[in-house]
Design an enzyme around this catalytic site. Structure first.
Site, mmCIF file in Angstrom:
data_model
loop_
_atom_site.group_PDB
_atom_site.id
_atom_site.type_symbol
_atom_site.label_atom_id
_atom_site.label_comp_id
_atom_site.label_asym_id
_atom_site.label_seq_id
_atom_site.Cartn_x
_atom_site.Cartn_y
_atom_site.Cartn_z
ATOM 1 C CG ASP A 169 -41.064 39.506 -50.579
ATOM 2 O OD1 ASP A 169 -40.212 39.659 -51.507
ATOM 3 O OD2 ASP A 169 -41.744 40.303 -50.328
HETATM 4 MG MG LIG Z 1 -42.637 43.310 -46.613
#
Ligand SMILES: [Mg+2]
Ligand SMILES: Nc1ncnc2c1ncn2[C@@H]1O[C@H](COP(=O)(O)OP(=O)(O)O)[C@@H](O)[C@H]1O
Length: 241
Positions: A169
């Site tokens: 991410d």
């Molecule tokens: Mg985060």
């Protein structure tokens, strides 16, 4: 420092740095207990709630593992058990430890645990808070970074890639800067060591997408395409070293 794994039965498994905590039990991961002792100094809302804790001389960050998205609404914090070492908190703890050994600026892992019940488990991770830091999303809503700062962001990403770590991410909320303008990477849930090179570009692309997205979403956001060039410069400069 020694990393110790402790399995105490009834589905409770811990892993911890014995130079920081003595013998962990589930209390260490209980937000209500920290709250009752007035030791919660802050909260950050992401997928779940991340708590900032001040305990004795320590500044810690406690994260309960939560799912995002649609499944998250149904099975918010339950994961399918396939082994203690394969659990997300244990994997993140071990990966942070590996990256620290490699000299990367990532949080120091303090302790993690899972509680297994049959086929599922829930889990938590405690890391040391990065002193005097803010995430880049926060910063960019207020002020711009310098060309050198952006080069350092690229460099940090590149160093992580040199250690063959894929960030699941890679967005600006998972990049921090401290008061000495050092860049730190955080949030290694679902991240892993990978072989080869082909996946590295997708990490870089993800970061650029996150910048574009925030630029559209926020009325004030101090980022431009020119900054991205500095970031790429830092990234490729480091790769060439
Ligand atoms: Mg985060
Ligand atoms: N070690 C840390 N030191 C300082 N701040 C942190 C640390 N870990 C997380 N944070 C802050 O908390 C926020 C949420 O934490 P994160 O680990 O990214 O969880 P998630 O994105 O899954 O909710 C981050 O964006 C950052 O602002």
């Amino acid at each position: 420092m020694a990393t110790i794994r402790r399995d105490i039965g009834a589905g409770h498994h811990f892993i911890f740095d014995d130079s920081v905590v003595d013998i962990p039990n589930e209390d260490l991961f209980d937000p209500n207990l920290w709250q009752a002792q007035n030791k919660v100094t802050g909260k950050a809302k992401g997928r779940g709630t991340t708590l900032f804790i001040t305990h004795e001389t320590h500044q810690w960050v406690l994260r309960h593992f939560n799912r995002g998205g649609l499944i998250g609404k149904l099975l918010s914090d339950q994961y399918f058990f396939t082994g203690v070492e394969k659990s997300r908190p244990f994997q993140e703890f071990r990966l942070l430890e590996y990256m620290r050994e490699k000299g990367l600026r990532v949080p120091e892992p303090v302790a993690a645990r899972i509680h297994r019940r049959g086929a599922i488990y829930r889990g938590d991770l405690i890391t040391k808070a990065i002193p005097n830091s803010r995430d880049l999303h926060h910063i960019l809503c207020e002020s711009a970074l310098s060309a050198d700062d952006w080069r350092h962001v690229g460099k940090a990403l590149s160093k992580m890639h040199k250690c063959q770590v894929h960030h699941h991410d890679a967005n600006i909320r998972n990049i921090m800067m401290d008061d000495k303008r050092n860049i730190w990477l955080i949030d290694f849930d679902r991240c892993e060591k990978r072989t080869g090179e082909s996946w590295k570009q997708s990490n870089v692309d993800r970061l650029l997408r996150s910048l574009h997205k925030e630029k559209t979403k926020n009325t004030v956001f101090h980022w431009s395409e020119e900054d991205w060039q500095y970031c790429l410069e830092g990234y490729s400069g480091e790769q060439a070293d």
